[in-house]
Design an enzyme around this catalytic site. Sequence first.
Site, PDB file in Angstrom:
ATOM      1  N   LYS A  98      32.911  48.091  28.864  1.00  0.00           N
ATOM      2  CA  LYS A  98      34.270  47.996  29.392  1.00  0.00           C
ATOM      3  C   LYS A  98      35.102  46.926  28.683  1.00  0.00           C
ATOM      4  O   LYS A  98      36.319  46.992  28.691  1.00  0.00           O
ATOM      5  CB  LYS A  98      34.253  47.736  30.901  1.00  0.00           C
ATOM      6  CG  LYS A  98      33.744  46.360  31.279  1.00  0.00           C
ATOM      7  CD  LYS A  98      33.774  46.162  32.791  1.00  0.00           C
ATOM      8  CE  LYS A  98      33.247  44.816  33.189  1.00  0.00           C
ATOM      9  NZ  LYS A  98      33.978  43.684  32.641  1.00  0.00           N
ATOM     10  N   ASP A  99      34.457  45.942  28.083  1.00  0.00           N
ATOM     11  CA  ASP A  99      35.183  44.862  27.417  1.00  0.00           C
ATOM     12  C   ASP A  99      35.318  45.066  25.915  1.00  0.00           C
ATOM     13  O   ASP A  99      35.946  44.254  25.240  1.00  0.00           O
ATOM     14  CB  ASP A  99      34.490  43.513  27.664  1.00  0.00           C
ATOM     15  CG  ASP A  99      34.588  43.075  29.115  1.00  0.00           C
ATOM     16  OD1 ASP A  99      35.607  43.391  29.758  1.00  0.00           O
ATOM     17  OD2 ASP A  99      33.655  42.427  29.612  1.00  0.00           O
ATOM     18  N   THR A 145      42.683  41.638  41.945  1.00  0.00           N
ATOM     19  CA  THR A 145      41.637  41.921  40.960  1.00  0.00           C
ATOM     20  C   THR A 145      42.099  41.376  39.612  1.00  0.00           C
ATOM     21  O   THR A 145      43.294  41.328  39.333  1.00  0.00           O
ATOM     22  CB  THR A 145      41.326  43.431  40.855  1.00  0.00           C
ATOM     23  OG1 THR A 145      40.296  43.609  39.870  1.00  0.00           O
ATOM     24  CG2 THR A 145      42.540  44.239  40.455  1.00  0.00           C
ATOM     25  N   ARG A 150      40.442  48.302  37.166  1.00  0.00           N
ATOM     26  CA  ARG A 150      40.436  48.463  38.627  1.00  0.00           C
ATOM     27  C   ARG A 150      41.861  48.553  39.166  1.00  0.00           C
ATOM     28  O   ARG A 150      42.143  49.343  40.074  1.00  0.00           O
ATOM     29  CB  ARG A 150      39.692  47.305  39.285  1.00  0.00           C
ATOM     30  CG  ARG A 150      38.198  47.376  39.062  1.00  0.00           C
ATOM     31  CD  ARG A 150      37.466  46.283  39.822  1.00  0.00           C
ATOM     32  NE  ARG A 150      36.153  46.102  39.274  1.00  0.00           N
ATOM     33  CZ  ARG A 150      35.807  45.104  38.450  1.00  0.00           C
ATOM     34  NH1 ARG A 150      36.693  44.199  38.104  1.00  0.00           N
ATOM     35  NH2 ARG A 150      34.587  45.017  37.986  1.00  0.00           N
TER      36      ARG A 150
END
Length: 158
Positions: A98-99, A145, A150
């Site tokens: 995800k990064d 968040t 998200r």
Amino acid sequence: MSDNGNAAATAEENSPKMRVIRVGTRKSQLARIQTDSVVAVLKALYPGLQFEIVAMSTTGDKILDTALSKIGEKSLFTKELEHALEKNEVDLVVHSLKDLPTVLPPGFTIGAICKRENPYDAVVFHPKFVGKTLETLPEKSVVGTSSLRRAAQLQRKF
């Protein structure tokens, strides 16, 4: 005649040296857990190799007072790991998909993607919302968040 110390040294010199694979990762607790898990699998697959974990801080780890999405720089969590690979300071890196930037630097490739353990995020509610779900929160509720992913998911759904 040789004493036991010399015999042990000679035996050690004659044994094949175990190849060491240096695995780069971030110093964060989650990164270390992920890396330990990957290294455990690699050790099982390649028992003749030794693995050394090289943990490092990244730009994203050091910026604690600004939302990372506002910095405008890509590769906040990967740049240092990429440099270590380029300089042959590590042989591979373990990182959260995800990064990763959407385009990898030239010559880099994703070598493996491990099965995801638990894909669910946790939501922590204020005690006054006990028994509520995201769907049943009052209108205009604020959900905090630091994840753009998200936030986009929440905006799409609500």
